[in-house]
Design an enzyme around this catalytic site. Sequence first.
Site, PDB file in Angstrom:
ATOM      1  N   ASP A  19       0.575  -1.674   0.270  1.00  0.00           N
ATOM      2  CA  ASP A  19       0.409   0.035  -0.075  1.00  0.00           C
ATOM      3  C   ASP A  19       0.847   1.066   0.202  1.00  0.00           C
ATOM      4  O   ASP A  19       0.642   2.086   0.737  1.00  0.00           O
ATOM      5  CB  ASP A  19      -0.842  -0.253   1.123  1.00  0.00           C
ATOM      6  CG  ASP A  19      -2.379  -0.960   1.093  1.00  0.00           C
ATOM      7  OD1 ASP A  19      -2.710  -1.426   0.825  1.00  0.00           O
ATOM      8  OD2 ASP A  19      -1.199  -2.372   1.736  1.00  0.00           O
ATOM      9  N   HIS A  21       0.946   3.300  -2.486  1.00  0.00           N
ATOM     10  CA  HIS A  21      -0.512   4.442  -3.096  1.00  0.00           C
ATOM     11  C   HIS A  21       0.543   5.620  -3.761  1.00  0.00           C
ATOM     12  O   HIS A  21       0.129   6.768  -3.077  1.00  0.00           O
ATOM     13  CB  HIS A  21      -0.951   5.397  -1.989  1.00  0.00           C
ATOM     14  CG  HIS A  21      -2.715   3.974  -1.065  1.00  0.00           C
ATOM     15  ND1 HIS A  21      -3.331   3.887  -1.958  1.00  0.00           N
ATOM     16  CD2 HIS A  21      -2.636   2.980  -0.674  1.00  0.00           C
ATOM     17  CE1 HIS A  21      -4.308   3.137  -1.543  1.00  0.00           C
ATOM     18  NE2 HIS A  21      -3.184   2.850  -0.269  1.00  0.00           N
ATOM     19  N   ASN A 127      -6.696  -2.673  -5.281  1.00  0.00           N
ATOM     20  CA  ASN A 127      -8.118  -2.333  -5.627  1.00  0.00           C
ATOM     21  C   ASN A 127      -7.922  -1.088  -6.325  1.00  0.00           C
ATOM     22  O   ASN A 127      -9.268  -0.523  -6.708  1.00  0.00           O
ATOM     23  CB  ASN A 127      -9.164  -2.526  -3.991  1.00  0.00           C
ATOM     24  CG  ASN A 127      -8.783  -1.832  -3.108  1.00  0.00           C
ATOM     25  OD1 ASN A 127      -7.784  -1.715  -2.577  1.00  0.00           O
ATOM     26  ND2 ASN A 127      -9.345  -0.481  -2.895  1.00  0.00           N
ATOM     27  N   HIS A 128      -6.671  -0.936  -5.657  1.00  0.00           N
ATOM     28  CA  HIS A 128      -6.696   1.082  -5.929  1.00  0.00           C
ATOM     29  C   HIS A 128      -6.120   0.957  -7.518  1.00  0.00           C
ATOM     30  O   HIS A 128      -6.227   1.689  -8.736  1.00  0.00           O
ATOM     31  CB  HIS A 128      -5.723   1.779  -5.614  1.00  0.00           C
ATOM     32  CG  HIS A 128      -7.036   1.953  -4.628  1.00  0.00           C
ATOM     33  ND1 HIS A 128      -6.967   3.672  -4.058  1.00  0.00           N
ATOM     34  CD2 HIS A 128      -7.040   2.027  -2.986  1.00  0.00           C
ATOM     35  CE1 HIS A 128      -8.160   4.088  -3.157  1.00  0.00           C
ATOM     36  NE2 HIS A 128      -7.436   2.964  -2.628  1.00  0.00           N
ATOM     37  N   HIS A 216      -4.390  -9.184  -0.749  1.00  0.00           N
ATOM     38  CA  HIS A 216      -5.042  -7.775  -0.746  1.00  0.00           C
ATOM     39  C   HIS A 216      -6.044  -7.082  -0.750  1.00  0.00           C
ATOM     40  O   HIS A 216      -6.873  -7.670  -1.357  1.00  0.00           O
ATOM     41  CB  HIS A 216      -4.434  -6.775  -1.723  1.00  0.00           C
ATOM     42  CG  HIS A 216      -4.701  -5.425  -1.829  1.00  0.00           C
ATOM     43  ND1 HIS A 216      -3.056  -4.482  -1.078  1.00  0.00           N
ATOM     44  CD2 HIS A 216      -5.649  -4.427  -1.704  1.00  0.00           C
ATOM     45  CE1 HIS A 216      -4.129  -3.636  -1.377  1.00  0.00           C
ATOM     46  NE2 HIS A 216      -4.918  -3.413  -2.024  1.00  0.00           N
TER      47      HIS A 216
END
Length: 560
Positions: A19, A21, A127-128, A216
């Site tokens: 993560d 990001h 999921n992103h 995830h």
Amino acid sequence: MFPFSRDDEDTFKILIATDIHLGYLEKDAIRGNDTYNTLNEILQCAKQNEVDFILLGGDLFHDNKPSRQCLHKCITMLRKYCMGDSPVRFEILSDQKVNFNTTQFPWVNYQDENLNISIPVFSIHGNHDDPTGAEGLCALDLLSASGLVNHFGHSHSVEKIEISPILMQKGITKLALYGLGSIPDERLYRMFVNKQVSMLRPKEDQDGWFNLFTIHQNRSKHGPTNYIPEQFLDDFLDLVVWGHEHECLIKPTLNEQQLFYVSQPGSSVATSLSPGEATKKKIGLLRVKGSEKTFQEIPLKTVRQFFIEDVVLADHQDCFTPDTPHVTKKVEDFCFAKVTEMLHEAERERLGCPLTPEKPLIRLRVRWTHCGLQWRRREQKEIKDKNSIDYGKLFKPTAVEGLRVEDLVKQYFEAAEQKVQLSLLTEQGMGKAIQEFVDKDEKEAIEELITYQLRKTQLHLQSRGVTTEQDIDAEVRLFRDSKKNTAEEEKDIQEAMNRAKAHRLERGDGDFADQDVSDVTMDSDEGSVPVAAPTRGRGRGSRGRGGRGRGRGESDKEMP
């Protein structure tokens, strides 16, 4: 676990992070470079520790369609830290056409004769940054095609999942690396319950492998099926690296029932001002030798500090009495003093750590009572003491935290009266369409879902031959309910999202990025057709590289 006296030719060293990001708030004047600075630190740490490879647990990117700036910075850093002449000292024994099934170059990047990789990166998607569109591609596939990242763990089927491990060997140590990219929790939960998820194991010497799995999904329970219980996972696993959850719980903890360890590294950037994000951010250095492991926690130095504190005004009524003049100003001054104290604490922690950003994140949550997070009128009416202050009037209501748009849709229709229940659509379908509209700017998602489902319902009614209004209403409800929580419902939603995207592209809406990393979720049963691996031109055997593939004979090791 046992302490290794030294790193040797039998010890895997793996840097673990989840993560990241990348690109989160990249346009913000203050926080814009936070994610890039931290990725740079993570990669630098991998190089300094001379790891064998980096394992990423999803959400490398924050957006499904990362900006050109974000991709450029990511590629630049991967090239800087992961390319070089240092030999890769482990080999891959499994069938790489199975392991890397999303690319036309189905072999690990360090075995490509046209690349000079010193630190391989293995990553699942989150999921992103999930695969989308009819092609089933994601941003990781762009990095994979350019030879910088090995994307694995992508399941093409919505009916059945077989997780085939990447089998690695370094000296005497054998490592089976399993991965499963993000899948909607409800769907994956249902597939586990229906025994549609299997993890393949080598036929020979099954107990001789160290089994590492990265996933995830929701680990915390958000609803009856909106998470994945640890008990669903196979008990032969040794260590599970759990992505998606942002709270850093990186120290491996033993699951007493399944007898494997779970490490939750958390995110490397705070994407919400929630208590879980306030824990110190860390990455892990895993060492595996034979069947034993050690795990070293490495605090990140470039992460912006985040402090959160709760204040309950009802606990300070001695400071705020009804007769106190300018009570609102008194409360403001009280809160200002609290924030100042938090800033001083941040400054004390930052001393001696020049890599930490100067300005911290501060959140002071002010409540007027212990009853809850929101100001509610019914709670205000329950205050019967005439001398008590109605602190609820001093502050505006705050939004509910932690809820996703599809959760709000589901809650609304569960609580709604029967007369406003959905007739044609399921709650899951409407929630998904709204999510596509909000998160990915798919403007026709809702309209297309309604149109598509209306046509299917009309065809169903025609085939049933119903004519009266009462029979039609009953048949529509039965048809809708028969699809809830089924694979057919998933396919209908995906088809509607595909049509919305196709209409947008026909109009010419969207830029070049839409052609490569589109914004409609789609799982295809058809994989990409790989080209044959090139023959050795310059020869990389002198650098300690393993063979590129082992042929179909060796792939049988992965079959049960």
